[in-house]
Design a protein around this motif. Structure first.
Motif, PDB file in Angstrom:
ATOM      1  N   TYR A 103       0.831  -1.204   0.000  1.00  0.00           N
ATOM      2  CA  TYR A 103       0.000   0.000   0.000  1.00  0.00           C
ATOM      3  C   TYR A 103       0.871   1.261   0.000  1.00  0.00           C
ATOM      4  CZ  TYR A 103      -4.197  -2.758   0.674  1.00  0.00           C
ATOM      5  OH  TYR A 103      -5.233  -3.638   0.484  1.00  0.00           O
ATOM      6  N   THR A 108       0.921   4.238  -2.759  1.00  0.00           N
ATOM      7  CA  THR A 108       0.859   5.633  -2.307  1.00  0.00           C
ATOM      8  C   THR A 108       1.977   6.458  -2.919  1.00  0.00           C
ATOM      9  OG1 THR A 108      -0.142   4.956  -0.199  1.00  0.00           O
ATOM     10  CG2 THR A 108       0.872   7.136  -0.288  1.00  0.00           C
ATOM     11  N   PHE A 151       1.306   7.115  -6.565  1.00  0.00           N
ATOM     12  CA  PHE A 151       0.293   8.154  -6.731  1.00  0.00           C
ATOM     13  C   PHE A 151       0.878   9.542  -6.454  1.00  0.00           C
ATOM     14  CE2 PHE A 151      -3.832   5.501  -5.934  1.00  0.00           C
ATOM     15  CZ  PHE A 151      -3.554   4.765  -7.075  1.00  0.00           C
ATOM     16  N   ILE A 168      -2.195  13.041  -5.470  1.00  0.00           N
ATOM     17  CA  ILE A 168      -2.567  13.308  -4.081  1.00  0.00           C
ATOM     18  C   ILE A 168      -2.278  14.765  -3.740  1.00  0.00           C
ATOM     19  CG2 ILE A 168      -2.202  12.694  -1.667  1.00  0.00           C
ATOM     20  CD1 ILE A 168      -1.311   9.940  -2.561  1.00  0.00           C
ATOM     21  N   VAL A 192      -7.078  11.984  -2.735  1.00  0.00           N
ATOM     22  CA  VAL A 192      -6.621  11.272  -3.927  1.00  0.00           C
ATOM     23  C   VAL A 192      -7.526  11.582  -5.109  1.00  0.00           C
ATOM     24  CG1 VAL A 192      -6.049   9.028  -4.928  1.00  0.00           C
ATOM     25  CG2 VAL A 192      -5.762   9.405  -2.466  1.00  0.00           C
ATOM     26  N   LYS A 225      -9.047  10.323  -8.173  1.00  0.00           N
ATOM     27  CA  LYS A 225      -9.299   8.969  -8.652  1.00  0.00           C
ATOM     28  C   LYS A 225      -9.463   8.872 -10.174  1.00  0.00           C
ATOM     29  CE  LYS A 225     -11.641   7.677  -4.358  1.00  0.00           C
ATOM     30  NZ  LYS A 225     -12.891   7.123  -3.772  1.00  0.00           N
ATOM     31  N   ILE A 246      -7.780   5.976 -12.297  1.00  0.00           N
ATOM     32  CA  ILE A 246      -7.074   5.193 -11.278  1.00  0.00           C
ATOM     33  C   ILE A 246      -6.794   3.759 -11.718  1.00  0.00           C
ATOM     34  CG2 ILE A 246      -9.140   4.402 -10.024  1.00  0.00           C
ATOM     35  CD1 ILE A 246      -7.525   4.944  -7.433  1.00  0.00           C
ATOM     36  N   ASN A 252      -0.069   9.787   3.875  1.00  0.00           N
ATOM     37  CA  ASN A 252      -1.006   9.612   2.762  1.00  0.00           C
ATOM     38  C   ASN A 252      -1.448   8.175   2.530  1.00  0.00           C
ATOM     39  OD1 ASN A 252      -1.303  12.345   1.437  1.00  0.00           O
ATOM     40  ND2 ASN A 252       0.920  12.187   1.465  1.00  0.00           N
ATOM     41  N   VAL A 257      -5.139   6.403   0.663  1.00  0.00           N
ATOM     42  CA  VAL A 257      -4.975   5.537  -0.510  1.00  0.00           C
ATOM     43  C   VAL A 257      -5.510   4.135  -0.226  1.00  0.00           C
ATOM     44  CG1 VAL A 257      -3.283   4.390  -2.006  1.00  0.00           C
ATOM     45  CG2 VAL A 257      -3.013   6.817  -1.442  1.00  0.00           C
ATOM     46  N   SER A 258      -5.215   3.624   0.959  1.00  0.00           N
ATOM     47  CA  SER A 258      -5.572   2.234   1.273  1.00  0.00           C
ATOM     48  C   SER A 258      -7.074   2.024   1.434  1.00  0.00           C
ATOM     49  CB  SER A 258      -4.845   1.771   2.541  1.00  0.00           C
ATOM     50  OG  SER A 258      -5.262   2.523   3.661  1.00  0.00           O
ATOM     51  N   VAL A 290      -7.953   0.183  -5.218  1.00  0.00           N
ATOM     52  CA  VAL A 290      -6.617  -0.151  -4.711  1.00  0.00           C
ATOM     53  C   VAL A 290      -6.661  -1.445  -3.915  1.00  0.00           C
ATOM     54  CG1 VAL A 290      -4.744   0.567  -3.173  1.00  0.00           C
ATOM     55  CG2 VAL A 290      -5.833   2.245  -4.675  1.00  0.00           C
TER      56      VAL A 290
END
Length: 242
Positions: free
Chosen positions: A51, A55, A58, A64, A69, A71, A74, A115, A119-120, A125
Motif C-alpha cells: 500500500y 501511495t 500516486f 494526491i 486522492v 481517482k 485510477i 497519505n 490511498v488504502s 486499490v
C-alpha cells in the motif's frame, strides 16, 4: 528454548500454514512477522509495504493533494504499477521494489505515512492488492501482515494474530525508528500521525481494521521481540503438533 523451536519447525513441520497478522500501526507487526517467517522457513509478505508503494506511485504522479486522492484514471494507473519483494544479501532483508526501483527507504518516510491511509481505503486499490496477496498465498507457507489479512485477504487462514500496544509506546517506537534514519520529526508529529492513521483505518468503508473473531490477541507493549516469538511458536507447537 527459542533456538530449539526454530530447528523443530524448519525440519519437521510438513503441513504448510497461512499465518495472518493484523494490527495497529507501529506495533512491530513487520518485525514479528519477519522473525516468525524466518523461524518457520516461510515466505514473508509485507502487505503494508504494498500500500505504501501504491501511495508513493500516486504521489509521484501528482494524484494526491492535501491528503485527497484524485481517482480519475485510477484503474489505468494501477495497471501500470508493478510491486515486488527482493532479498538483499548485503543487509539480509527483503526490500520493496516499484517498477524496477528499490523504494524500501522512501516508502517508510513520514510523507508517505501521512497519505497511505487515504490511498488504502480506495476500493480499486484494495481489490488490486488483495488479488495479488491471495495469489501469493496459493502455495501456503507464508506469513503476511497488514490491516485486513485475517478478515478479508485470508479469512480462512490457519492462524490469525491481532497485534496492539499502548499508543504512546507505539509513537515512541516509530519516533526512534525515524530519528535513527536521520529524519527530522517531532514526537508529537509522529503521535498525531498515528492517531490519524488509527482513526482512518478503523473507520474506512473498505476493509476497516478490526480483530477477526478467531484471532489471537497480542499486546506487546511490554514484550521483547524474542518473547513475542517464543510465545507464538509455543502456540503453533500446541495447535499443530508433529
Amino acid at each position: 528454548m527459542v533456538i530449539f523451536v526454530f530447528s523443530y519447525f524448519n525440519s519437521k513441520m510438513d503441513n504448510k500454514l497461512v499465518i495472518a497478522i493484523d494490527g495497529y500501526s507501529s506495533c512491530g507487526k513487520s518485525t514479528f512477522a519477519k522473525a516468525l517467517a524466518q523461524a518457520m522457513n516461510y515466505a514473508y509478505i509485507d502487505s503494508g509495504a504494498m500500500y505504501r508503494a501504491v501511495t508513493l506511485a500516486f504521489m509521484r504522479n501528482g494524484m494526491i493533494e492535501n491528503h485527497q486522492v484524485n481517482k480519475q484514471g485510477i484503474d489505468e494507473k494501477l495497471n501500470g504499477i508493478e510491486i515486488s519483494f527482493r532479498y538483499n544479501p548485503q543487509n539480509k532483508k527483503n526490500e520493496t521494489w516499484l517498477n524496477g526501483e528499490n523504494i524500501e527507504e522512501e516508502i517508510r518516510e513520514i510523507k508517505v505515512s501521512e497519505n497511505v491511509s487515504p490511498v488504502s481505503k480506495i476500493k480499486e486499490v484494495r481489490n488490486k492488492l488483495v488479488s495479488l496477496q491471495r495469489k501469493m498465498g496459493e502455495q501456503k507457507g507464508i506469513v503476511m501482515d497488514g490491516r485486513d489479512i485475517g478478515t478479508v485477504v485470508f479469512p480462512e487462514a490457519d492462524l490469525k494474530i491481532f497485534m496492539t500496544a499502548d499508543k504512546n509506546i507505539r509513537a515512541e517506537r516509530r519516533y526512534k525508528e525515524l530519528i535513527g534514519k536521520g529524519l527530522s520529526v517531532s514526537f508529537e508529529e509522529v503521535r498525531k500521525n498515528l492517531e490519524q492513521r488509527d482513526f482512518m483505518d478503523e473507520n474506512r468503508k473498505e476493509s476497516p481494521l478490526k480483530k477477526a473473531e478467531d484471532a489471537i490477541l497480542l499486546d506487546n507493549s511490554h514484550l521483547t521481540p524474542e518473547e513475542e516469538l517464543e510465545w507464538i511458536l509455543q502456540i503453533i507447537n500446541s495447535k499443530y503438533p508433529c
